[in-house]
Design a protein around this motif. Structure first.
Motif, PDB file in Angstrom:
ATOM      1  N   LEU A 172      -1.268  -3.866  -4.034  1.00 36.96           N
ATOM      2  CA  LEU A 172       0.100  -3.964  -3.541  1.00 36.96           C
ATOM      3  C   LEU A 172       0.753  -5.275  -3.987  1.00 36.96           C
ATOM      4  O   LEU A 172       0.088  -6.155  -4.506  1.00 36.96           O
ATOM      5  N   GLN A 173       2.043  -5.390  -3.726  1.00 37.26           N
ATOM      6  CA  GLN A 173       2.768  -6.596  -4.108  1.00 37.26           C
ATOM      7  C   GLN A 173       2.313  -7.801  -3.292  1.00 37.26           C
ATOM      8  O   GLN A 173       2.095  -7.699  -2.088  1.00 37.26           O
ATOM      9  N   GLY A 174       2.177  -8.906  -3.998  1.00 39.18           N
ATOM     10  CA  GLY A 174       1.945 -10.168  -3.305  1.00 39.18           C
ATOM     11  C   GLY A 174       0.529 -10.428  -2.818  1.00 39.18           C
ATOM     12  O   GLY A 174       0.293 -11.367  -2.077  1.00 39.18           O
ATOM     13  N   GLY A 234       2.478  -5.206  -8.969  1.00 41.82           N
ATOM     14  CA  GLY A 234       2.159  -4.758  -7.623  1.00 41.82           C
ATOM     15  C   GLY A 234       2.910  -3.471  -7.323  1.00 41.82           C
ATOM     16  O   GLY A 234       4.009  -3.246  -7.828  1.00 41.82           O
ATOM     17  N   LEU A 287       3.379  -0.074  -4.250  1.00 39.86           N
ATOM     18  CA  LEU A 287       3.039   0.518  -2.961  1.00 39.86           C
ATOM     19  C   LEU A 287       2.283   1.817  -3.197  1.00 39.86           C
ATOM     20  O   LEU A 287       2.642   2.592  -4.088  1.00 39.86           O
ATOM     21  N   HIS A 288       1.299   2.058  -2.363  1.00 41.14           N
ATOM     22  CA  HIS A 288       0.527   3.291  -2.484  1.00 41.14           C
ATOM     23  C   HIS A 288       1.383   4.530  -2.248  1.00 41.14           C
ATOM     24  O   HIS A 288       0.982   5.635  -2.545  1.00 41.14           O
ATOM     25  N   LEU A 289       2.569   4.334  -1.661  1.00 41.40           N
ATOM     26  CA  LEU A 289       3.459   5.473  -1.407  1.00 41.40           C
ATOM     27  C   LEU A 289       4.280   5.847  -2.630  1.00 41.40           C
ATOM     28  O   LEU A 289       4.863   6.918  -2.690  1.00 41.40           O
ATOM     29  N   LEU A 315       4.864   5.024  -9.616  1.00 42.47           N
ATOM     30  CA  LEU A 315       4.111   3.839 -10.034  1.00 42.47           C
ATOM     31  C   LEU A 315       2.606   4.050  -9.926  1.00 42.47           C
ATOM     32  O   LEU A 315       1.836   3.532 -10.732  1.00 42.47           O
ATOM     33  N   ASP A 318      -3.378  -1.518   8.339  1.00 41.29           N
ATOM     34  CA  ASP A 318      -2.928  -0.797   7.154  1.00 41.29           C
ATOM     35  C   ASP A 318      -3.950  -0.828   6.009  1.00 41.29           C
ATOM     36  O   ASP A 318      -3.843  -0.048   5.064  1.00 41.29           O
ATOM     37  N   ASN A 370      -5.146   2.625   5.069  1.00 36.18           N
ATOM     38  CA  ASN A 370      -4.203   3.409   4.273  1.00 36.18           C
ATOM     39  C   ASN A 370      -4.195   2.963   2.828  1.00 36.18           C
ATOM     40  O   ASN A 370      -4.257   3.767   1.907  1.00 36.18           O
ATOM     41  N   GLN A 371      -4.052   1.669   2.643  1.00 35.28           N
ATOM     42  CA  GLN A 371      -3.933   1.126   1.291  1.00 35.28           C
ATOM     43  C   GLN A 371      -5.149   1.488   0.451  1.00 35.28           C
ATOM     44  O   GLN A 371      -5.030   1.996  -0.662  1.00 35.28           O
ATOM     45  N   GLN A 388      -5.556   5.322  -0.180  1.00 38.90           N
ATOM     46  CA  GLN A 388      -4.594   5.909  -1.107  1.00 38.90           C
ATOM     47  C   GLN A 388      -4.742   5.387  -2.530  1.00 38.90           C
ATOM     48  O   GLN A 388      -4.575   6.143  -3.483  1.00 38.90           O
TER      49      GLN A 388
END
Ligand SMILES: Nc1nc2c(ncn2[C@@H]2O[C@H](COP(=O)(O)OP(=O)(O)OP(=O)(O)O)[C@@H](O)[C@H]2O)c(=O)[nH]1
Ligand SMILES: [Mg+2]
Lengths: 440, 297
Positions: free
Chosen positions: A108-110, A190, A192-194, A198, A225, A228-229, A232
């Protein structure tokens, strides 16, 4: 609440001398506290539930170990189980030929991917490899510059020409082949898994260039979270292992347990500082201890178990129970304490060790304490209340210490006796050697 | 469709889902232990933490509800009440309003600085950006590139320069140009790093010296993915800098940022803004209704 909880477990743990059998109730009570500890450490709720059920299964089936207390035993089972999960999939990072091979960092980002690329590069360089870093994050402003600057600081080669991530990776692999680089490490943007687009993009990169390792970078400050991350990213891209970042903070890092438990993928490395050198291989033991928040208490328990003369301990325990513990017994205890190793080491292992370290208790201090007791007559050791002016002076002189130190020890011992009287009255287990006010 | 619309739409859907889910939850007619466990799970999974969750569950248990809907409303109301803080004063007129953006590494500070500038531009101001992240490699370049893309002016210096000096420069410029808003991005730092935290204190001091008519607003950026460590972050930043409020970023993911509720029990830090995407418009004032709805979805 958290403090109180760990202290509860720790208080139970500190009772070196009482033992008993593991009852179902003890297990249940212990596990209830554990549940709260894990949740406060940000381990995912579902993972906590499963974990507790597993531990319970194990604990109930276990033989009772003679030499430790039930609380110790429960905590040990918990700790072992956590180490088992965190380490079950632990593998060496395979950096052997054929070269060049590709490593791709995703997340993810960051979370710290760009920094991790450089750190991993530096780590492998120290192993004697020749890494090429690829600045394939084309989305975040100045991400390529960031990588270039960091890489230059530790003399690592960077590749950053290309209009797409795919082009960049392709060409860098070619360059690696032509110029004899051993490993190509790719940064990615980075995401998002959603974000299906991407996520698809990285999956395509993975399919096209078949990295030896796709590593998911996880921020240790992430909470519930994390599950989830990790799930996914694993489902949508598929990764081989993880890098855990920002461990230099004070996050307990339950995210690590969540992610490993649900994906079954190992954590290869941890990052614990802003400098390039702050990058290490992952140790399940350390992580388990951190998540449980109890110093390396178990190491101490184990060492104590191994080194403490059990028979002597038993005798002392009996005396303590009757509050007949005198300075001779105390001397024995000091000797046991010395056997455990350098006192600084031991304090480090103890929960709240930091607090204890503030107390003036070190090897020298223990030596002095021993000397003081050794300078007493047997009568004095048995009955310290007779030690007054003249006797004190003699003892101070004989032990090469000062009146002040003799007074301190006597006062401390008085405290200890009080504590033991309470204990004899059944007011609960009190940590013996480390009674809270003793070493003031 | 703008991102905000998308967010709204997402929330509308979430609301529908929520009704269903909670209907299930609250249908367990006799509020048995399973019901309480589900509620507990829900709250903990949103990062409210054990303490706060247990308090809420206890509070709920004390009341008797005649219908699931009533129970749900009570829960919502209780949560909303924790977020009852006064509306932030965004601009004090005839003053230079200086926004200092701080937070741990990677939370979205730089992006937030640009988003905030954009937010003020839409309200008729011309904010000046100050690139005070002189620490991270390409930290100020990142801000410069983004600022250029959206035509904001930036004050910056080379990497390694004194961050407080950059702030001083920026504020002097903003002051002499009679600007009403200046926004400084700072380097990410873990709250456990005392030296770096002290640097922020210094920036704050220097800023107040740079210009007498300064109105200082310190905003701490925390991201929704964080767990209870966010509490520790808020606590330490509060001790050292006493920020005026929080900015909660990355709400476009699957994390809910429930620690915000836990933060209020202890520290009462209002949330001023939220970030919910990488684009400059993915940013708005905090809306507690939306937040709670998303939290319970
Ligand atoms: N999905 C999502 N990504 C965000 C959001 N805000 C920022 N980001 C992304 O998060 C990453 C890090 O953002 P930055 O703004 O560089 O974060 P920072 O706090 O300035 O980072 P450091 O200066 O390195 O500490 C970038 O890729 C941003 O695009 C958000 O609300 N949602
Ligand atoms: Mg930044």
């Amino acid at each position: 609440m958290f403090e109180a909880l760990t202290e509860k477990i720790q208080a139970a743990l500190s009772g070196f001398f009482s033992r008993g059998k593991l009852t179902e109730k003890q297990i249940k009570d212990g596990l209830r506290e554990l549940k709260l500890v894990l949740l406060e450490a940000d381990v995912n709720y579902q993972v906590v539930k499963e974990f507790i059920a597993e531990v319970e299964g194990r604990a109930i089936g276990q033989d009772v170990i003679e030499s430790i207390t039930p609380a110790q035993q429960i905590v040990k089972i918990i700790h072992d189980e956590m180490v088992r999960i965190l380490g079950s999939s632990k593998k060496e990072f395979d950096s052997r030929p054929p070269y060049p091979f590709l490593v791709m960092l995703v997340g993810l980002q960051g979370v710290g991917k760009t920094t991790a690329v450089v750190k991993l590069g530096n780590f492998l360089k120290k192993r004697g490899m020749k890494p090429l870093l690829v600045a394939a994050d084309l989305r975040r402003a100045a991400a390529q510059e960031q990588l270039a600057i960091l890489a230059e600081e530790c003399s690592l080669a960077v590749f950053s020409e290309g209009k797409t991530s795919s082009e960049l990776i392709k060409q860098s692999l070619e360059k690696a082949r032509n110029e004899g680089f051993d490993v190509v490490i790719a940064d990615t943007a980075g995401r998002l898994h959603l974000d299906e687009d991407l996520m698809g993009e990285v999956r395509e990169l993975k399919e096209a260039y078949n990295p030896r390792y796709t590593l998911f970078v996880l921020d240790s400050m992430v909470g519930q979270d994390a599950l989830n991350q990790a799930v996914q990213f694993d489902e949508k891209i598929g990764f081989d292992g993880m890098i855990l970042t920002k461990l230099d903070g004070d996050a307990r890092g339950g995210a690590a347990l969540s992610a490993v438990k649900v994906t079954g993928k190992p954590i290869y490395f941890v990052s614990d500082g802003e400098r390039v050198q702050n990058f290490q291989e992952f140790y399940p033991e350390r992580m388990a201890t951190r998540i449980l928040g109890m110093g390396d208490i178990l190491t101490l328990v184990e060492r104590a178990q191994a080194e403490m003369d059990l028979k002597k301990a038993k005798e002392i325990e009996k005396k303590m129970a009757k509050a007949q513990f005198d300075l001779s017994d105390f001397l024995l205890q000091l000797e046991e304490l010395e056997k455990l190793g350098p006192i600084g080491e031991i304090l480090k292992y103890l929960p709240g060790g930091a607090k204890l370290r503030a107390l003036p208790l070190d090897e020298k201090k223990i030596k002095h304490m021993k000397a003081i007791v050794q300078s007493m007559t047997l009568e004095e050791r048995k009955n310290p209340s007779i030690i007054k002016g003249k006797r004190k002076e003699r003892i101070a002189k004989g032990s090469g210490t000062s009146l002040l130190e003799v007074n301190q020890l006597l006062r401390g011992f008085e405290e200890l006796q009080k504590i033991m009287k309470e204990m004899a009255k059944g007011k609960g287990k009190i940590p013996f050697l480390f009674g809270k006010d003793f070493f003031k | 469709m703008s991102t905000l619309d998308r967010l709204r739409k997402g929330l509308a859907k979430a609301r529908a889902d929520l009704k269903q889910k909670l209907a299930f939850l609250f249908k367990v007619s006799n509020f048995d232990s399973l019901f309480w466990e589900e509620l507990e799970a829900k709250l903990i999974q949103s990062d409210l933490g054990v303490k706060t969750t247990l308090e809420i569950v206890e509070m709920m248990k004390k009341n008797s509800f005649s219908s699931p809907a009533e129970g749900f409303e009570a829960l919502k109301k209780a949560l909303l009440k924790t977020l009852d803080f006064p509306l932030p004063v965004l601009i004090e007129k005839n003053k230079l309003n200086f926004y200092l953006i701080v937070g741990v590494n990677g939370t979205g500070k730089t992006t937030t600085a640009i988003k905030l500038a954009n937010f003020f531009r839409h309200r008729g101001y011309s904010p000046l950006l100050i690139a005070a992240d002189t620490f991270r490699a390409a930290g100020s370049e990142q801000l410069e590139v983004m600022a250029q893309r959206h035509s904001f002016s930036v004050v910056s210096q080379r990497r390694g320069a004194d961050a407080a000096a950059v702030v001083f420069d920026g504020l002097s410029k903003a002051f002499s140009n009679r600007l009403e808003v200046a926004i400084a991005d700072t380097a990410g730092r873990l709250h456990t790093r005392k030296d770096l935290m002290d640097e922020l204190k210094k920036i704050k001091k220097v800023a107040l010296k740079a210009c007498p008519e300064l109105r200082m607003v310190v905003l701490l950026v925390v991201e929704a993915t964080f767990g209870l460590n966010a509490l520790s972050q808020v606590r330490v930043f509060d001790e050292i800098l006493s920020p005026n409020g929080l900015i909660l970023t990355k709400l476009d993911g699957t994390a809910k940022g429930g620690f915000i509720i836990a933060v209020q029990r202890e520290l009462q830090k209002p949330v001023w803004f939220v970030g919910f995407g990488e684009k400059i418009e993915d940013f708005d004032l905090f809306n507690k209704e939306l937040f709670i709805q998303a939290l319970l979805s």
